[in-house]
Design an enzyme around this catalytic site. Structure first.
Site, PDB file in Angstrom:
ATOM      1  N   LYS A  28       1.255  -1.623  -0.227  1.00  0.00           N
ATOM      2  CA  LYS A  28       0.329  -0.285  -0.294  1.00  0.00           C
ATOM      3  C   LYS A  28       0.817   1.121  -0.188  1.00  0.00           C
ATOM      4  CE  LYS A  28      -3.427   0.748   3.367  1.00  0.00           C
ATOM      5  NZ  LYS A  28      -2.287   1.890   4.150  1.00  0.00           N
ATOM      6  N   SER A  29       1.732   1.083   1.111  1.00  0.00           N
ATOM      7  CA  SER A  29       2.468   2.668   1.151  1.00  0.00           C
ATOM      8  C   SER A  29       3.501   2.515   0.034  1.00  0.00           C
ATOM      9  CB  SER A  29       4.153   2.823   1.947  1.00  0.00           C
ATOM     10  OG  SER A  29       3.356   2.439   3.017  1.00  0.00           O
ATOM     11  N   ARG A  33       2.406   5.625  -4.030  1.00  0.00           N
ATOM     12  CA  ARG A  33       4.083   6.438  -3.936  1.00  0.00           C
ATOM     13  C   ARG A  33       4.424   6.756  -5.375  1.00  0.00           C
ATOM     14  NH1 ARG A  33       4.395   6.041   1.381  1.00  0.00           N
ATOM     15  NH2 ARG A  33       5.589   6.989   2.899  1.00  0.00           N
ATOM     16  N   GLY A 100      -5.517   7.937   5.434  1.00  0.00           N
ATOM     17  CA  GLY A 100      -4.566   8.363   6.194  1.00  0.00           C
ATOM     18  C   GLY A 100      -2.948   9.087   5.561  1.00  0.00           C
ATOM     19  N   ARG A 128      -9.107  11.542  12.796  1.00  0.00           N
ATOM     20  CA  ARG A 128      -7.399  11.439  12.817  1.00  0.00           C
ATOM     21  C   ARG A 128      -6.747  12.874  13.232  1.00  0.00           C
ATOM     22  NH1 ARG A 128      -5.597   6.742   9.062  1.00  0.00           N
ATOM     23  NH2 ARG A 128      -3.678   7.008  10.553  1.00  0.00           N
ATOM     24  N   SER A 174       7.145   9.298  12.275  1.00  0.00           N
ATOM     25  CA  SER A 174       6.675   8.819  11.188  1.00  0.00           C
ATOM     26  C   SER A 174       6.496   9.288  10.232  1.00  0.00           C
ATOM     27  CB  SER A 174       4.463   9.955  11.209  1.00  0.00           C
ATOM     28  OG  SER A 174       4.299  10.089  10.287  1.00  0.00           O
ATOM     29  N   GLN A 176       4.580   8.986   7.630  1.00  0.00           N
ATOM     30  CA  GLN A 176       3.923   9.960   6.682  1.00  0.00           C
ATOM     31  C   GLN A 176       4.074  11.976   6.415  1.00  0.00           C
ATOM     32  OE1 GLN A 176       0.099   8.879   8.250  1.00  0.00           O
ATOM     33  NE2 GLN A 176       0.218   7.182   7.455  1.00  0.00           N
ATOM     34  N   ASP A 327       2.031  -1.203  12.090  1.00  0.00           N
ATOM     35  CA  ASP A 327       0.239  -1.718  11.419  1.00  0.00           C
ATOM     36  C   ASP A 327       0.191  -3.042  12.246  1.00  0.00           C
ATOM     37  OD1 ASP A 327      -0.040   0.357   9.692  1.00  0.00           O
ATOM     38  OD2 ASP A 327       0.668   0.536   8.530  1.00  0.00           O
ATOM     39  N   LYS A 354      -4.871   6.276  14.426  1.00  0.00           N
ATOM     40  CA  LYS A 354      -4.893   4.853  13.683  1.00  0.00           C
ATOM     41  C   LYS A 354      -6.352   4.945  13.398  1.00  0.00           C
ATOM     42  CE  LYS A 354      -0.240   3.770  13.583  1.00  0.00           C
ATOM     43  NZ  LYS A 354       0.319   4.819  12.049  1.00  0.00           N
TER      44      LYS A 354
HETATM   45  C1  S3P Z   1       3.076   4.657   6.486  1.00  0.00           C
HETATM   46  C2  S3P Z   1       2.826   4.771   7.917  1.00  0.00           C
HETATM   47  C3  S3P Z   1       2.211   5.404   8.576  1.00  0.00           C
HETATM   48  C4  S3P Z   1       1.743   3.542   9.396  1.00  0.00           C
HETATM   49  C5  S3P Z   1       0.971   3.673   7.952  1.00  0.00           C
HETATM   50  C6  S3P Z   1       1.691   3.717   6.328  1.00  0.00           C
HETATM   51  C7  S3P Z   1       3.108   5.551   5.334  1.00  0.00           C
HETATM   52  O1  S3P Z   1       1.782   5.145   9.942  1.00  0.00           O
HETATM   53  O2  S3P Z   1       0.539   3.280  10.279  1.00  0.00           O
HETATM   54  O3  S3P Z   1      -0.321   2.666   7.347  1.00  0.00           O
HETATM   55  O4  S3P Z   1       2.473   4.636   4.461  1.00  0.00           O
HETATM   56  O5  S3P Z   1       3.510   6.344   5.118  1.00  0.00           O
HETATM   57  P1  S3P Z   1       2.692   6.745  10.166  1.00  0.00           P
HETATM   58  O6  S3P Z   1       3.379   7.533   9.245  1.00  0.00           O
HETATM   59  O7  S3P Z   1       1.494   7.486  10.635  1.00  0.00           O
HETATM   60  O8  S3P Z   1       3.421   6.217  11.564  1.00  0.00           O
END
Ligand code: S3P
Length: 452
Positions: A28-29, A33, A100, A128, A174, A176, A327, A354
């Site tokens: 997913k990450s 991107r 998120g 959130r 984080s 993100q 996660d 989360k």
């Molecule tokens: C993610 C970062 C994580 C993770 C999320 C995916 C990302 O969150 O929990 O599912 O793809 O950058 P945080 O940055 O809030 O830790």
């Protein structure tokens, strides 16, 4: 869950062993991107193995709203990007649904532009905290034109005429937040610097380099990473093969460990060390996980995993490992419920912000299914019952089903629990699973799980 749709309960029951090979969908990450960078690069980006879950499809819509042309051709997604610095002002608010990651990454990307962008989300995302991303953006000159109390969605941002590059030490681990600042830095003249004390997933850094950005990463003796990005450079389209998501693989992995006589194989799993904390922990617990055919694909480590049922033992999971498995704590808690002795998870306060308050949701779900557990402000302790004797029962008699709170990982974790506990486990809503792992139910059934 598609807004307005009815909750859809589901029950998992103990059945035979899990066996066979399963194809886990794309990470997913990396999928988010790939779309985001493809959308801002000059020229064509081709992505294969993209996760086609609701969260990533919302990122596709966001990139389109900002000017990218995106189409699917066979198994590939083809993106014609705008070129760095050339995003278009979106004509309407952008809805990120449950995501998120999508929302925070695009806040960084679009927020620093001299136009207005409004960010929307579902009921879970609207609860959130967004201040963690908006605060550094404000230092770059971004204005918050509108937001709900406590910096919650809906939020409208407007960038300055010229964004200011900053040096920013991320206050919570984080990826993100780190990524949002770097993405805003793409549109600021000069060097944007992000400092992180604890390493979080580094897909943004790797992909920035892959698309041709000038960036430097320095790691100090104590692990602190300093990332310097030169803004306003050219990004060029590229080809991306998305590896399988270890955070999705976590569910069949734990299921195979706790369902007796299971033996499954999962191919092409992303093994980036910033993502493998769960595998390390499960092996420490005595899990029989063979890491096979370790290799590299598209700049990321990948491997095939063979997982067999195991007699697990409780362990203490150090806080220092949290970022590499952030996660995976809900499903680790389920593994812990079947392990001998206690499992202690420390320094996991981030779980409270989360898709749901995962510490509270996991503790409530475990207790409803007869598992002894104790929850602190930033820790969780689970006492296991090898064999799952007496466990389960949520959704039968006067015990309500497990409340999933629009959280895909809570839903999948408790379905995994029902595959091995003595009594079935019912969850109140299976629909959030479509955000990250739409194939979960058919894939688990194919391996032998009983889900109805
Ligand atoms: C993610 C970062 C994580 C993770 C999320 C995916 C990302 O969150 O929990 O599912 O793809 O950058 P945080 O940055 O809030 O830790």
């Amino acid at each position: 869950m598609a807004s307005g749709s009815q909750p859809l309960p589901m029950t998992a029951s103990r059945h035979g062993a899990l066996a066979g090979a399963a194809a886990i969908p794309g990470d997913k990450s990396i999928s988010h991107r790939s779309i985001l960078f493809g959308g801002i690069a000059s020229g064509t980006t081709r992505v294969t193995g993209l996760l086609e879950g609701e969260d990533v499809l919302n990122s596709v819509k966001a990139s389109r709203a900002l000017g990218a042309a995106i189409r699917k051709e066979g198994a590939s997604w083809i993106i014609e990007g705008t070129g760095n610095g050339l995003l278009l002002e979106p004509g309407e608010p952008i809805d990120f649904g449950n995501s998120g990651t999508g929302c925070r990454l695009y806040m960084g990307l679009a927020g620093a532009y001299d136009f207005e962008t409004t960010f929307l989300g579902d009921a879970s995302l609207s609860k959130r905290p967004m201040g963690r991303v908006v605060d550094p953006l404000k230092l770059m000159g971004v204005q918050v034109l509108d937001s709900r109390e406590g910096c919650r969605l809906p939020i409208t941002l407007r960038g300055p005429r010229v964004a200011a590059p900053v040096e920013y030490a991320v206050p919570v681990p984080s990826a993100q937040v780190k990524s949002a600042v770097l993405l805003a830095g793409l549109n600021a003249p000069g060097i944007t610097t992000v400092i992180e004390k604890v390493m979080t997933r580094d897909h943004t850094e790797r992909m920035l380099a892959g698309f041709g950005a000038h960036l430097e990463v320095e790691t100090a003796g104590d692990g602190t990473r300093t990332i310097r990005l030169e803004g306003q450079g050219r990004l060029s389209g590229t080809d991306i093969q998305v590896p399988a998501d270890p955070s999705s693989a976590a569910f069949p992995i734990v299921a195979a460990l706790i369902v007796p006589d299971s033996d499954i194989t999962l191919a092409n799993i992303l093994m980036n060390p910033a993502r493998t904390g769960l595998i390390t922990t499960l092996i420490e617990m005595g899990g029989r996980i063979d890491i096979l055919n370790e290799r590299e694909s598209g700049g990321e480590a990948i491997a095939d995993l063979r997982v067999r049922s195991s007699d697990l033992k409780g362990v203490s999971v150090p806080g220092a490992r949290a970022a590499s498995m952030i996660d995976e704590y809900p499903v680790l808690s389920v593994a812990a419920a079947f392990a001998e002795g206690e499992t202690l998870m420390e320094e996991v306060g981030e779980l409270r912000v989360k898709e749901s308050d995962r510490l509270a949701a996991v503790a409530a779900g475990l207790k409803a299914n007869g598992v002894a557990c104790e929850e602190g402000g930033d820790w969780l302790r689970v006492t296991g019952t090898p064999g799952g004797r007496g466990l389960g029962g949520a959704g039968s008699g006067d015990i309500p089903p497990v409340a999933t709170h629009l959280d895909h990982r809570i839903a999948m974790s408790f379905l995994v629990m029902g595959m091995a506990s003595e009594r079935p486990v019912m969850i109140d809503d299976v629909s959030p699973i479509a955000t990250s792992f739409p194939q979960f139910v058919p894939l688990m059934r194919e391996l032998g799980a009983e889900l109805g």
